[in-house]
Design a protein around this motif. Sequence first.
Motif, PDB file in Angstrom:
ATOM      1  N   LEU A  77       7.439   1.119  -8.704  1.00 51.02           N
ATOM      2  CA  LEU A  77       6.386   0.164  -9.053  1.00 51.02           C
ATOM      3  C   LEU A  77       6.950  -1.035  -9.810  1.00 51.02           C
ATOM      4  O   LEU A  77       6.469  -2.162  -9.665  1.00 51.02           O
ATOM      5  N   ILE A  78       7.977  -0.788 -10.630  1.00 51.43           N
ATOM      6  CA  ILE A  78       8.623  -1.886 -11.373  1.00 51.43           C
ATOM      7  C   ILE A  78       9.278  -2.850 -10.395  1.00 51.43           C
ATOM      8  O   ILE A  78       9.119  -4.074 -10.488  1.00 51.43           O
ATOM      9  N   ASN A  79      10.013  -2.296  -9.425  1.00 53.90           N
ATOM     10  CA  ASN A  79      10.653  -3.145  -8.413  1.00 53.90           C
ATOM     11  C   ASN A  79       9.617  -3.818  -7.516  1.00 53.90           C
ATOM     12  O   ASN A  79       9.798  -4.951  -7.056  1.00 53.90           O
ATOM     13  N   PHE A  80       8.516  -3.095  -7.293  1.00 57.16           N
ATOM     14  CA  PHE A  80       7.455  -3.622  -6.450  1.00 57.16           C
ATOM     15  C   PHE A  80       6.748  -4.806  -7.115  1.00 57.16           C
ATOM     16  O   PHE A  80       6.211  -5.682  -6.433  1.00 57.16           O
ATOM     17  N   ALA A  81       6.767  -4.842  -8.443  1.00 57.48           N
ATOM     18  CA  ALA A  81       6.069  -5.911  -9.172  1.00 57.48           C
ATOM     19  C   ALA A  81       6.573  -7.290  -8.738  1.00 57.48           C
ATOM     20  O   ALA A  81       5.783  -8.215  -8.523  1.00 57.48           O
ATOM     21  N   GLN A  92       8.052  -8.037  -5.870  1.00 53.72           N
ATOM     22  CA  GLN A  92       7.632  -8.226  -4.487  1.00 53.72           C
ATOM     23  C   GLN A  92       6.153  -8.598  -4.413  1.00 53.72           C
ATOM     24  O   GLN A  92       5.755  -9.480  -3.637  1.00 53.72           O
ATOM     25  N   PHE A  93       5.346  -7.938  -5.250  1.00 52.93           N
ATOM     26  CA  PHE A  93       3.916  -8.223  -5.263  1.00 52.93           C
ATOM     27  C   PHE A  93       3.651  -9.665  -5.688  1.00 52.93           C
ATOM     28  O   PHE A  93       2.849 -10.369  -5.073  1.00 52.93           O
ATOM     29  N   GLN A  94       4.328 -10.097  -6.754  1.00 53.16           N
ATOM     30  CA  GLN A  94       4.086 -11.446  -7.252  1.00 53.16           C
ATOM     31  C   GLN A  94       4.518 -12.502  -6.241  1.00 53.16           C
ATOM     32  O   GLN A  94       3.847 -13.521  -6.066  1.00 53.16           O
ATOM     33  N   LYS A  95       5.636 -12.259  -5.553  1.00 52.97           N
ATOM     34  CA  LYS A  95       6.080 -13.200  -4.519  1.00 52.97           C
ATOM     35  C   LYS A  95       5.067 -13.254  -3.375  1.00 52.97           C
ATOM     36  O   LYS A  95       4.681 -14.335  -2.909  1.00 52.97           O
ATOM     37  N   GLY A  96       4.657 -12.069  -2.905  1.00 54.95           N
ATOM     38  CA  GLY A  96       3.697 -12.004  -1.802  1.00 54.95           C
ATOM     39  C   GLY A  96       2.349 -12.573  -2.186  1.00 54.95           C
ATOM     40  O   GLY A  96       1.723 -13.305  -1.411  1.00 54.95           O
ATOM     41  N   TYR A  97       1.896 -12.270  -3.396  1.00 51.41           N
ATOM     42  CA  TYR A  97       0.602 -12.761  -3.862  1.00 51.41           C
ATOM     43  C   TYR A  97       0.620 -14.280  -4.000  1.00 51.41           C
ATOM     44  O   TYR A  97      -0.328 -14.975  -3.604  1.00 51.41           O
ATOM     45  N   PRO A 112       0.816  -1.221   0.000  1.00 53.08           N
ATOM     46  CA  PRO A 112       0.000   0.000   0.000  1.00 53.08           C
ATOM     47  C   PRO A 112       0.849   1.270   0.000  1.00 53.08           C
ATOM     48  O   PRO A 112       0.518   2.242  -0.681  1.00 53.08           O
ATOM     49  N   GLU A 113       1.943   1.235   0.764  1.00 52.99           N
ATOM     50  CA  GLU A 113       2.806   2.422   0.868  1.00 52.99           C
ATOM     51  C   GLU A 113       3.435   2.778  -0.478  1.00 52.99           C
ATOM     52  O   GLU A 113       3.381   3.927  -0.924  1.00 52.99           O
ATOM     53  N   ASN A 114       4.029   1.784  -1.155  1.00 45.76           N
ATOM     54  CA  ASN A 114       4.670   2.037  -2.441  1.00 45.76           C
ATOM     55  C   ASN A 114       3.666   2.475  -3.497  1.00 45.76           C
ATOM     56  O   ASN A 114       3.918   3.391  -4.282  1.00 45.76           O
ATOM     57  N   VAL A 115       2.518   1.802  -3.520  1.00 43.70           N
ATOM     58  CA  VAL A 115       1.488   2.157  -4.500  1.00 43.70           C
ATOM     59  C   VAL A 115       0.984   3.574  -4.231  1.00 43.70           C
ATOM     60  O   VAL A 115       0.832   4.386  -5.162  1.00 43.70           O
ATOM     61  N   PHE A 116       0.737   3.889  -2.953  1.00 50.42           N
ATOM     62  CA  PHE A 116       0.186   5.208  -2.609  1.00 50.42           C
ATOM     63  C   PHE A 116       1.173   6.324  -2.931  1.00 50.42           C
ATOM     64  O   PHE A 116       0.818   7.329  -3.570  1.00 50.42           O
ATOM     65  N   ILE A 117       2.441   6.162  -2.494  1.00 51.15           N
ATOM     66  CA  ILE A 117       3.462   7.183  -2.779  1.00 51.15           C
ATOM     67  C   ILE A 117       3.627   7.350  -4.282  1.00 51.15           C
ATOM     68  O   ILE A 117       3.707   8.482  -4.796  1.00 51.15           O
ATOM     69  N   SER A 118       3.661   6.248  -4.989  1.00 50.73           N
ATOM     70  CA  SER A 118       3.859   6.303  -6.435  1.00 50.73           C
ATOM     71  C   SER A 118       2.709   7.013  -7.121  1.00 50.73           C
ATOM     72  O   SER A 118       2.921   7.857  -8.008  1.00 50.73           O
ATOM     73  N   LEU A 119       1.486   6.696  -6.716  1.00 47.84           N
ATOM     74  CA  LEU A 119       0.322   7.339  -7.336  1.00 47.84           C
ATOM     75  C   LEU A 119       0.304   8.839  -7.060  1.00 47.84           C
ATOM     76  O   LEU A 119       0.009   9.645  -7.951  1.00 47.84           O
TER      77      LEU A 119
END
Length: 582
Positions: free
Chosen positions: A295-299, A301-306, A137-144
């Motif tokens: 967001l690219i780096n977060f992708a 992390q998101f896929q691993k967590g998901y 949420p933090e990365n998505v929110f800051i990025s947006l």
Amino acid sequence: MNIITRFLSYYKPYRFLFFTDMVCAFLVSIVDLSFPLILSYLSKNFFIRDKSVVLEGLIYIGIALVAMYILKYFCQYFIASWGHIMGARMENNMRSDLFNHLQKLSFSYYDNNNTGQMMSRLVSDLFDISELAHHGPENVFISLVKIIGSFVILLFINVKMTLILFLVTIAMVVFSVCKNKKMQYIFLDNRKKMANINASVQDSLEGIRAVKSFGNEDLEERKFSKNNDEYLNSRADSYKVMGEFIAGNSFFQGILYVSIIVSGGIFFTEGSLRISDLAVYALYVNIFINPIDILINFAEQFQKGYAGFRRFMEIIETEPEIIDSKDAVVLENVKGDIEYKNVYFNYHSKHNVLNNINVSIKAGENIALVGPSGAGKTTICSLLPRFYDVTGGAVTIDGKDIRNLTIESLRNSIGIVQQEVYMFSGTVKENIKYGRPDASDEEVIKAAKEANIHEYIMTLPKGYDTYIGQHGVKLSGGQKQRISISRVFLKNPPILILDEATSALDNESERFIQNSLEKLSKNRTTIVIAHRLSTIRNADEIIVIDNEGIKERGNHEELLRKKGLYFYYYNMQFQGLNSVSN
């Protein structure tokens, strides 16, 4: 949506931390967005004034900017510390939920799943979920905030250039979404392959004595190497996709810079863009591109967590087969009358293990089950505490169908001594108290004396507080068995199941333990699964079972007189095969 909804539910206990984290993230974004605007304003409206005015004003401007970055410091501290603590607490809650749910699952689940794979879900999967819970949420929110804020400011500087920037960004987003779908599958495969490695390691290390006794270290190395190589190949595939993803997005970022230089040069020559605006535009493009990098780096992390959370949900959504019925009652004042009425059972297959079993056991009776391996003796005993539920028919205690009793009260009324004794890592006392955790030291000692193990315990370096090692490796088979018997003495249940409790012991240990078991069985309804027929000569009734069901029943003398299947087994053990043939 079910997965997302369940994931979001773990934020509820930490709403204050979550919203504070988001406020801090918002303030950090505003500080980053405001600096180029402040610089642009000062360049156009302040630095052009008299030198004395500028120098005097710079003091206040410097103080304001320092205050702004002090605010950013505290916000980033909160994000980095308490944001991570929130994620760790969520991980803690998930791990507790997963562990507690694993405790509720029926034996059938453990029959079909590997412990090492479950460990993988409890440890590595949940760590990735924790990182996602905090940074997501933090990365998505800051990025947006940064992307939208910088985009709006860029529109004010030059609409045409910003629209070109927007078109390139759209192409970048489409590319990212396509690659993300591929990454989702690969990272889920990573998790499965990692679980296989954990399972392989667990099997090999827990069976290390068997491995070494057979000299099969090379075999275990080959098995591990196979799983390890499969995981490596899966990781390699994921890195290839990640390479395409990162390189592709890097290419689009380069196109963004190219479009700014080319379009900026064109608009500057046309006179529709000032060079100072182009400089500010370039600063905001960096702010625009930076969150895209995040967001690219977060992708990944998101896929691993998901992927980890999907595996987490697979277990959480597995319903226990054995649960309390809505109108379940507590089993109290147990006499110990047991009856198996027309019982059928199968392990989720077409072939029945038990067919129309009818057994009636009066309170206080000692009943022995005899027969070849696979005939269903252990299954009959496993149905009584509801480790499995009957496929047909019913099992009753004191006339009450056990499916209508609470599982806790049912199992509290039954004590089990098994052939394979499990010792927990800890002290002798802790292992005995597993029979009744709230027992006093005096009660523990009394139970140990009744199991004929007290004298041995007192010879240990720290007596009852001696550490016995994982699985009780510091104890012999007979010593472990007597500790398990002392657990049941401590529990003091009205019903007792002895599942081949002495079959794996030497003769001396068997004599000690047989005495303990006879003392334990006194005044209790007892079901004995017997391998050594010498241990059941005094049973009230012996039931002989084979793959077709109950073949014979009666006491020892009656069955010998019949000269049937029991007579055959008895002669095999005590007079040899030759006497049987004669």
